[in-house]
Write a protein that holds these residues in place. Structure first.
Motif, PDB file in Angstrom:
ATOM      1  N   TYR A   1       0.680  -1.237   0.053  1.00  0.00           N
ATOM      2  CA  TYR A   1       0.461  -0.124   0.121  1.00  0.00           C
ATOM      3  C   TYR A   1       0.924   1.437  -0.205  1.00  0.00           C
ATOM      4  O   TYR A   1       2.150   1.492   0.394  1.00  0.00           O
ATOM      5  CB  TYR A   1      -0.689   0.212   0.881  1.00  0.00           C
TER       6      TYR A   1
ATOM      7  N   ARG B   1      -8.329   0.092  -7.132  1.00  0.00           N
ATOM      8  CA  ARG B   1      -7.237   0.605  -6.083  1.00  0.00           C
ATOM      9  C   ARG B   1      -6.870   1.838  -5.933  1.00  0.00           C
ATOM     10  O   ARG B   1      -5.603   2.050  -4.718  1.00  0.00           O
ATOM     11  CB  ARG B   1      -5.960  -0.281  -6.889  1.00  0.00           C
TER      12      ARG B   1
ATOM     13  N   LYS C   1      -4.437   7.032  -2.797  1.00  0.00           N
ATOM     14  CA  LYS C   1      -3.950   6.236  -2.255  1.00  0.00           C
ATOM     15  C   LYS C   1      -3.560   5.423  -3.319  1.00  0.00           C
ATOM     16  O   LYS C   1      -4.978   5.026  -3.349  1.00  0.00           O
ATOM     17  CB  LYS C   1      -4.411   5.478  -0.860  1.00  0.00           C
TER      18      LYS C   1
ATOM     19  N   GLN D   1      -3.779   1.121  -3.407  1.00  0.00           N
ATOM     20  CA  GLN D   1      -4.032  -0.305  -2.460  1.00  0.00           C
ATOM     21  C   GLN D   1      -3.180  -1.452  -3.516  1.00  0.00           C
ATOM     22  O   GLN D   1      -2.810  -1.342  -4.530  1.00  0.00           O
ATOM     23  CB  GLN D   1      -5.266  -0.533  -2.550  1.00  0.00           C
ATOM     24  N   ARG D   2      -2.566  -2.424  -2.926  1.00  0.00           N
ATOM     25  CA  ARG D   2      -2.529  -3.658  -3.536  1.00  0.00           C
ATOM     26  C   ARG D   2      -0.964  -3.379  -4.724  1.00  0.00           C
ATOM     27  O   ARG D   2      -1.632  -3.349  -6.212  1.00  0.00           O
ATOM     28  CB  ARG D   2      -3.284  -5.102  -4.343  1.00  0.00           C
ATOM     29  N   THR D   3      -0.169  -2.458  -4.510  1.00  0.00           N
ATOM     30  CA  THR D   3       0.681  -1.831  -5.802  1.00  0.00           C
ATOM     31  C   THR D   3       0.522  -3.156  -7.056  1.00  0.00           C
ATOM     32  O   THR D   3       1.189  -4.523  -6.678  1.00  0.00           O
ATOM     33  CB  THR D   3       1.777  -0.829  -5.934  1.00  0.00           C
TER      34      THR D   3
END
Lengths: 114, 110
Positions: A18, A64, A78, A80-82
């Motif tokens: 993240y 994401r 932000k 998430q779960r790059t």
């Protein structure tokens, strides 16, 4: 402040992690934009805030990605779960009103996902 | 949504010559057309802009022309100098967001 400030300037992270990128716009600028720029490409629109609300988030690629601007000044993008494909320079810009005026860009946050 | 195409992708000129970069857009509602210059590793900076009620605008060595009927606009740089070397982006604004072209890398050689 004197200009648009973005932190961090560089961020290296691992796939799946993240990430938060921060933008501090020019004082008094009500409009704030996030763009993403890949190598050799033009800036790609992500989201536009007018005050505290997201006036246009049509550029966010998927769920994401999320951005907030709770007090109408500083904004946080932000991710998430790059994924490796998220690697790019994330540019923030602010302006005094709508987009038919000069946008003042920050230096960007370079995100590298390994 | 708006689609902006920009040509050429690279342009090399000798110092003192003129450079022209062309863009086309798709959304007839676009009413504002800025040009940004981005030096290597730096932020994009506005160099000139034009609104839809004007056909041409000039600022020293830089000029921009707009043809709304044909949906195209161009950047003209005269008497180019080495410090003009950078990537130039055109953009169009139909509503709330700038849509950028893919950029032109201008190289001014001595």
């Amino acid at each position: 402040g004197a200009g648009v400030s973005q932190t961090p300037s560089n961020k290296v992270t691992e796939k799946g992690k993240y990430v938060e990128l921060r933008c501090d716009p020019i004082s008094g600028h009500t409009a704030l934009y996030w763009y993403r720029q890949s190598l050799g490409q033009g800036p790609e629109f992500l989201i536009y805030f007018q005050g505290t609300g997201a006036a246009d988030d049509s550029g966010l690629p998927n769920d994401r990605f999320f951005a907030v601007r709770p007090e109408g000044s500083v904004s946080t993008l932000k991710i998430q779960r790059t994924e490796r494909g998220d690697s790019a320079v994330y540019l923030c810009a602010s302006s005094t009103g709508g987009s038919t005026g000069e946008l003042f860009f920050g230096e960007g946050s370079r995100l590298t996902v390994l | 949504g708006e689609n902006v195409e920009q040509h050429p992708s690279t342009l090399s000129v000798q110092e003192g010559d003129s450079a022209v970069i062309k863009c086309t857009y798709s959304d007839s509602a676009s009413n504002y057309f800025p040009w940004y210059k981005q030096e290597l590793g730096k932020r994009p900076q506005l160099i000139i802009d034009i609104r839809s009620n004007v056909g041409e605008k000039k600022d020293q060595r830089i000029a921009v022309t707009l043809n709304k009927t044909a949906k195209h606009f161009s950047l003209h740089i005269t008497e180019t100098q080495p410090e003009d070397s950078a990537v130039y982006f055109c953009a169009a604004v139909p509503a709330s967001k700038l849509t950028f072209g893919t950029g032109t890398r201008l190289q001014v050689t001595l």
